[in-house]
Design a protein around this motif. Structure first.
Motif, PDB file in Angstrom:
ATOM      1  N   ASN A 195      47.686  41.371  33.494  1.00 52.92           N
ATOM      2  CA  ASN A 195      48.351  42.556  34.041  1.00 52.92           C
ATOM      3  C   ASN A 195      48.071  43.795  33.187  1.00 52.92           C
ATOM      4  N   VAL A 196      48.107  43.637  31.878  1.00 55.35           N
ATOM      5  CA  VAL A 196      47.839  44.775  30.998  1.00 55.35           C
ATOM      6  C   VAL A 196      46.418  45.272  31.189  1.00 55.35           C
ATOM      7  N   SER A 250      42.695  49.266  33.159  1.00 57.34           N
ATOM      8  CA  SER A 250      41.462  49.568  33.881  1.00 57.34           C
ATOM      9  C   SER A 250      41.730  50.552  35.023  1.00 57.34           C
ATOM     10  N   ARG A 251      42.803  50.344  35.746  1.00 60.77           N
ATOM     11  CA  ARG A 251      43.165  51.243  36.849  1.00 60.77           C
ATOM     12  C   ARG A 251      43.435  52.647  36.316  1.00 60.77           C
ATOM     13  N   PHE A 252      44.123  52.751  35.180  1.00 60.62           N
ATOM     14  CA  PHE A 252      44.424  54.052  34.586  1.00 60.62           C
ATOM     15  C   PHE A 252      43.149  54.753  34.139  1.00 60.62           C
ATOM     16  N   MET A 290      52.070  32.258  30.706  1.00 61.95           N
ATOM     17  CA  MET A 290      52.733  33.563  30.646  1.00 61.95           C
ATOM     18  C   MET A 290      51.885  34.568  29.879  1.00 61.95           C
ATOM     19  N   ALA A 291      51.294  34.148  28.771  1.00 64.37           N
ATOM     20  CA  ALA A 291      50.459  35.047  27.976  1.00 64.37           C
ATOM     21  C   ALA A 291      49.228  35.467  28.759  1.00 64.37           C
TER      22      ALA A 291
END
Length: 156
Positions: free
Chosen positions: A133-134, A139-141, A126-127
């Motif tokens: 995802n973060v 990176s996309r932002f 999960m971590a």
């Protein structure tokens, strides 16, 4: 011969003056040194005889500034001490409310884990997914930011 000690067990003024002037015999010096080692009142009297200096009181203007600094430093120490404990409690509460501890005890299919190695493996997955995802969204932002024209000497 004058007495070195009073009835209450303290050095007499005569004995202290003899000690300061170096007129006391060897046994007297040893007794006085032993007494001064544990009696703060006599030690204070002895040191006052050794020096003629007078301690000066700090002016009121300085005293308030010093007290303000002491209070500020005490607040900082208090904040540093309790801030880390409060932060740890907040993180624990967030983890509890969000169900992180429940994911450790249960597998994704809802069955309870019996051993801890499966729980730590589930939590580490999960971590890893969360951090992936973060970083992907960050990176996309950052790639979507267009800095053309931000600087005055840059051509469009």
């Amino acid at each position: 011969m004058a007495e070195r000690f009073t009835k209450s067990g303290h050095l007499t003024n005569f004995a202290l003056r003899q000690l300061v002037e170096g007129q006391m015999d060897e046994l007297g010096r040893l007794e006085a040194a032993e007494h001064l080692a544990y009696c703060d009142a006599c030690l204070d009297r002895y040191t006052r005889l050794l020096t003629d200096d007078v301690l000066l009181e700090a002016p009121d203007l300085l005293r308030e500034g010093i007290l303000a600094k002491i209070r500020r430093r005490a607040r900082q120490l208090w904040m540093n001490k309790y801030f880390s404990a409060a932060l740890a409690a907040c993180i624990a509460m967030i983890m509890w409310v969000t169900g992180v501890f429940n994911t450790i005890a249960f597998r994704p299919d809802g069955q309870r884990l019996e051993n801890l190695s499966g729980a730590t493996h589930s939590f580490s997955e999960m971590a890893r997914d969360f951090s992936g995802n973060v970083s992907e969204n960050l990176s996309r932002f950052l790639n979507s930011i267009d800095l053309r024209g931000v600087f005055a000497n840059e051509k469009k």
